[in-house]
Scaffold this active site. Structure first.
Site, PDB file in Angstrom:
ATOM      1  N   GLU A  51       0.876  -1.170   0.000  1.00 34.85           N
ATOM      2  CA  GLU A  51       0.000   0.000   0.000  1.00 34.85           C
ATOM      3  C   GLU A  51       0.918   1.227   0.000  1.00 34.85           C
ATOM      4  OE1 GLU A  51      -2.743   0.421   3.279  1.00 34.85           O
ATOM      5  OE2 GLU A  51      -3.505   2.300   2.455  1.00 34.85           O
ATOM      6  N   ARG A 276       5.446 -13.001   9.346  1.00 30.50           N
ATOM      7  CA  ARG A 276       6.075 -11.717   9.055  1.00 30.50           C
ATOM      8  C   ARG A 276       7.416 -11.642   9.786  1.00 30.50           C
ATOM      9  NH1 ARG A 276       2.603  -7.718   9.098  1.00 30.50           N
ATOM     10  NH2 ARG A 276       4.014  -6.044   9.610  1.00 30.50           N
ATOM     11  N   LYS A 286       4.492   0.334   9.365  1.00 33.11           N
ATOM     12  CA  LYS A 286       4.506   1.664   8.763  1.00 33.11           C
ATOM     13  C   LYS A 286       3.867   2.697   9.671  1.00 33.11           C
ATOM     14  CE  LYS A 286       3.101   0.012   4.803  1.00 33.11           C
ATOM     15  NZ  LYS A 286       2.504  -0.057   3.468  1.00 33.11           N
TER      16      LYS A 286
HETATM   17  P1  ATP Z   1       2.935  -2.541   7.988  1.00 35.46           P
HETATM   18  O1  ATP Z   1       2.443  -3.496   9.014  1.00 35.46           O
HETATM   19  O2  ATP Z   1       4.380  -2.220   8.091  1.00 35.46           O
HETATM   20  O3  ATP Z   1       2.097  -1.329   7.856  1.00 35.46           O
HETATM   21  P2  ATP Z   1       1.605  -3.670   5.807  1.00 35.46           P
HETATM   22  O4  ATP Z   1       1.395  -5.116   5.794  1.00 35.46           O
HETATM   23  O5  ATP Z   1       0.451  -2.816   6.134  1.00 35.46           O
HETATM   24  O6  ATP Z   1       2.871  -3.357   6.649  1.00 35.46           O
HETATM   25  P3  ATP Z   1       1.730  -3.451   2.989  1.00 35.46           P
HETATM   26  O7  ATP Z   1       2.157  -2.299   2.172  1.00 35.46           O
HETATM   27  O8  ATP Z   1       0.317  -3.842   2.964  1.00 35.46           O
HETATM   28  O9  ATP Z   1       2.187  -3.147   4.459  1.00 35.46           O
HETATM   29  O10 ATP Z   1       2.653  -4.705   2.704  1.00 35.46           O
HETATM   30  C1  ATP Z   1       2.955  -5.183   1.432  1.00 35.46           C
HETATM   31  C2  ATP Z   1       3.361  -6.618   1.554  1.00 35.46           C
HETATM   32  O11 ATP Z   1       4.476  -6.770   2.403  1.00 35.46           O
HETATM   33  C3  ATP Z   1       2.237  -7.441   2.148  1.00 35.46           C
HETATM   34  O12 ATP Z   1       2.115  -8.634   1.403  1.00 35.46           O
HETATM   35  C4  ATP Z   1       2.685  -7.703   3.549  1.00 35.46           C
HETATM   36  O13 ATP Z   1       2.182  -8.904   4.024  1.00 35.46           O
HETATM   37  C5  ATP Z   1       4.208  -7.723   3.400  1.00 35.46           C
HETATM   38  N1  ATP Z   1       4.832  -7.354   4.666  1.00 35.46           N
HETATM   39  C6  ATP Z   1       4.631  -6.249   5.392  1.00 35.46           C
HETATM   40  N2  ATP Z   1       5.339  -6.281   6.536  1.00 35.46           N
HETATM   41  C7  ATP Z   1       6.022  -7.439   6.528  1.00 35.46           C
HETATM   42  C8  ATP Z   1       6.930  -8.073   7.436  1.00 35.46           C
HETATM   43  N3  ATP Z   1       7.280  -7.498   8.594  1.00 35.46           N
HETATM   44  N4  ATP Z   1       7.431  -9.278   7.099  1.00 35.46           N
HETATM   45  C9  ATP Z   1       7.098  -9.855   5.938  1.00 35.46           C
HETATM   46  N5  ATP Z   1       6.251  -9.325   5.049  1.00 35.46           N
HETATM   47  C10 ATP Z   1       5.712  -8.132   5.327  1.00 35.46           C
HETATM   48 MG    MG Z   2      -1.295  -3.662   4.661  1.00 37.28          MG
END
Ligand code: ATP
Ligand code: MG
Length: 580
Positions: A51, A276, A286
């Site tokens: 995102e 994760r 984020k």
């Molecule tokens: P955050 O929790 O940091 O806000 P998010 O999951 O909301 O992360 P996205 O932009 O939706 O952020 O993530 C894009 C991709 O990266 C998704 O498939 C998510 O599952 C993966 N991702 C995010 N954080 C991690 C992590 N700590 N380890 C592995 N994959 C991750």
């Molecule tokens: Mg997300």
């Protein structure tokens, strides 16, 4: 006191044992089986779906390496898809930073850049289809009421009084939601599933909400926006994704993912969840990283203390080290926390071989060589990297006045301090043996401000022809040739291994380390470093790996960030584990 003068070789190369890089994992096995069984005609197509509401962090790197890596390995494709359905938080700046970071990590989407917002029209049609099938309805409860009606884990929810609206009424209302007739929150579109489902996510989840907010791509074209659970599965379906990999917190959402695709009878990818990445002394969310940026706790998303890709890049991390790290941590089905020391180990391993070694003095102490002629100077040969002879050698200037590290001298040394002290002889790296003959102090403070030494001309290059030994080798620079620089040293950004431990009632900002940045403004480096290109990496002998800052340095006054020290805590952790 522990002597820091350990030979470099101790810090280089592999520790006694490391976990072998993961060669396979459960997702790879699933995909291999699917390929073998001819599922999806043997096609493998993944996607990385960020995102654009912040910069990417090292956790995303895990997902990037996994998705692009699997596509590579199975001769498949990986799309870059921006999951941009929340206009209030998303921006083009974030899109651009994400593209830059994915590329920098070494991956390419070959022009397959997509946006969920590209599908808004199609998603709207799908929603209409669900309404027509009696599988979705417009609900007019308030947000609070919806929450209340939802029930709890132990108590089933109850149906909204609007749940049985006719298809015609739902179609009419949904279209009017689109044309902007209603205010934010007045209505939502919900899936009609089961308010008593043991999976809370299946209790008539919201599919669309009204948001009178302009979108960075579609402008004011829309005032209703689809929710993640509705958008994600359909975006995967539209793009022909075969394996939709996401993190574990979406495990319960899988049922909804499957439900939407089943109701609409469209192409159906398989969602697979993996753990994760969590890292000690680090926050990877984020939402929290934005708080650090906006709260002024860091200088920006690319502050070298940030676990963002841009922060790590500025700090001096290489794409190869990050990919290697992602390989080593593997992919598992249950959450765990990885030691930050492993990430540091990976960058050391890379830079040990690839970074040229140079000399720089961080906290200078002046040394005058009394028996060296005042107008003489000479060039001495220094090896660029003993680990790699092909990196050659260079000349460093030597003259009567030098700088050494303040820490490398003690007037009254304790038993295990082998470096310079009054009357003691040590080696200057690639230069000569010197002996300390006098100490000059500030008369007021008593602080040592200058040393006087003599050198032995017969030891040129650093060896005594008579075979006599010294116990320490110091780095140094010639005072009149040195380039003055600023050097920034970093410590853990948090004092707590698990910042913001909910069980301890902490907020993550409670454990920010006040000493995470130490700025040294009077460093003296060997003259060649004046020409360091922004982002160029070096080992400063005995001090660690450093990277020329890409933002703040100037030609006559470079700024260096310490990427990591030479000390390998990962090796120590492994050793301790072995003993247990
Ligand atoms: P955050 O929790 O940091 O806000 P998010 O999951 O909301 O992360 P996205 O932009 O939706 O952020 O993530 C894009 C991709 O990266 C998704 O498939 C998510 O599952 C993966 N991702 C995010 N954080 C991690 C992590 N700590 N380890 C592995 N994959 C991750
Ligand atoms: Mg997300």
């Amino acid at each position: 006191m522990k002597d820091k003068n350990a030979p470099d070789s101790k810090n280089s190369g592999r520790p006694d044992s490391t976990e072998a890089p993961a060669t396979t994992h459960f997702i790879k096995q699933i995909i291999a089986e699917d390929v073998q069984n001819g599922k999806n005609d043997g096609r493998v197509h993944t996607r990385f779906p960020p995102e654009p509401n912040g910069y990417l962090h090292i956790g995303h790197a895990k997902s990037i390496c996994l998705n692009f890596g699997l596509a590579d390995e199975f001769n498949g494709l990986c799309n870059l898809r921006f999951d941009d359905t929340d206009p209030s938080k998303e921006s083009t700046e974030y899109v651009e930073s994400i593209k830059k970071d994915v590329r920098w990590l070494g991956f390419d989407w070959d022009g397959r850049q997509y946006h969920a917002s590209d599908y808004f029209e199609q998603l709207f049609e799908y929603a209409m289809q669900l309404i027509k099938a009696g599988k979705a309805y417009v609900d007019s409860l308030s947000a609070d009421e919806i929450r209340e009606y939802r029930g709890t884990l132990t108590r089933p929810g109850k149906n909204s009084l609007y749940r049985d609206r006719s298809v015609a009424e739902n179609l009419d209302l949904f279209e009017r939601m689109r044309t902007g007739e209603f205010k934010d929150g007045e209505h939502v579109l919900r899936a009609k599933i089961d308010m008593a489902s043991p999976n809370m996510i299946m209790r008539d989840p919201t599919l669309y909400r009204i948001r009178h907010v302009a979108h960075y791509r579609t402008g004011s074209m829309w005032c209703i926006y689809p929710m993640y659970d509705f958008t994600h599965c359909l975006s995967d379906s539209i793009e022909g994704i075969t394996h939709s990999l996401c993190t574990l917190e979406f495990e319960n959402n899988r049922q909804l993912y499957d439900w939407v695709l089943d109701q609409l009878e469209v192409y159906h990818p398989r969602q697979i969840e993996f753990a994760r990445l969590n890292l000690t002394y680090t926050v990877l969310s984020k939402r929290k990283l934005i708080q650090l940026v906006e709260g002024g706790h860091v200088s920006g998303w690319d502050d070298p203390r940030m676990p963002t890709i841009s922060g790590l890049r500025r700090r001096g991390y290489t794409p190869a080290a990050i990919r290697n790290f992602c390989d080593r941590i593997g992919v598992a089905r249950s959450d765990s926390t990885v030691e930050l020391a492993l990430l540091e180990y990976c960058i050391r391993e890379d830079l040990n071989k690839s970074a040229p070694r140079v000399m720089g003095v961080l906290r200078p102490l002046k040394v005058v060589i009394d028996n060296y002629p005042p107008d003489q100077q000479e060039e001495l040969k220094a090896i660029n990297n003993p680990e790699d002879p092909s990196m050659g050698s260079r000349q460093v200037p030597f003259s009567r006045e030098l700088y050494i590290e303040r820490d490398d001298f003690m007037e009254a040394p304790p038993r295990k301090f082998f470096r310079l002290a009054p009357g003691r002889e040590v080696r200057l790296r690639y230069a000569y043996f010197i002996t300390c003959v006098d100490v000059v102090k500030d008369p007021d403070s008593g602080e040592v401000v200058e040393l006087h030494c003599t050198y032995d001309p017969a030891t040129r290059g650093g060896d005594a022809p008579d075979g006599r030994k010294v116990k320490a080798t110091l780095h140094w620079v010639s005072a009149k040739h040195a380039v003055s620089a600023e050097v920034r040293l970093y410590n853990h950004f948090f004092t707590a291994e698990n910042p913001g431990d909910v069980e301890k009632g902490e907020d993550f900002t409670d454990t920010l380390n006040p000493d995470s940045l130490e700025t040294l403004t009077d460093c003296q480096l060997e003259p060649g470093l004046a020409a360091a290109a922004p982002g160029q990496r070096f080992q400063f002998e005995r001090l660690g790996y450093f990277c020329a800052d890409a933002k703040d340095g100037t030609a006559d006054r470079p700024v260096f960030n310490r990427t990591v020290t030479l000390r390998d805590t990962w090796a120590r952790i492994l050793k301790a584990r072995k003993k247990k």
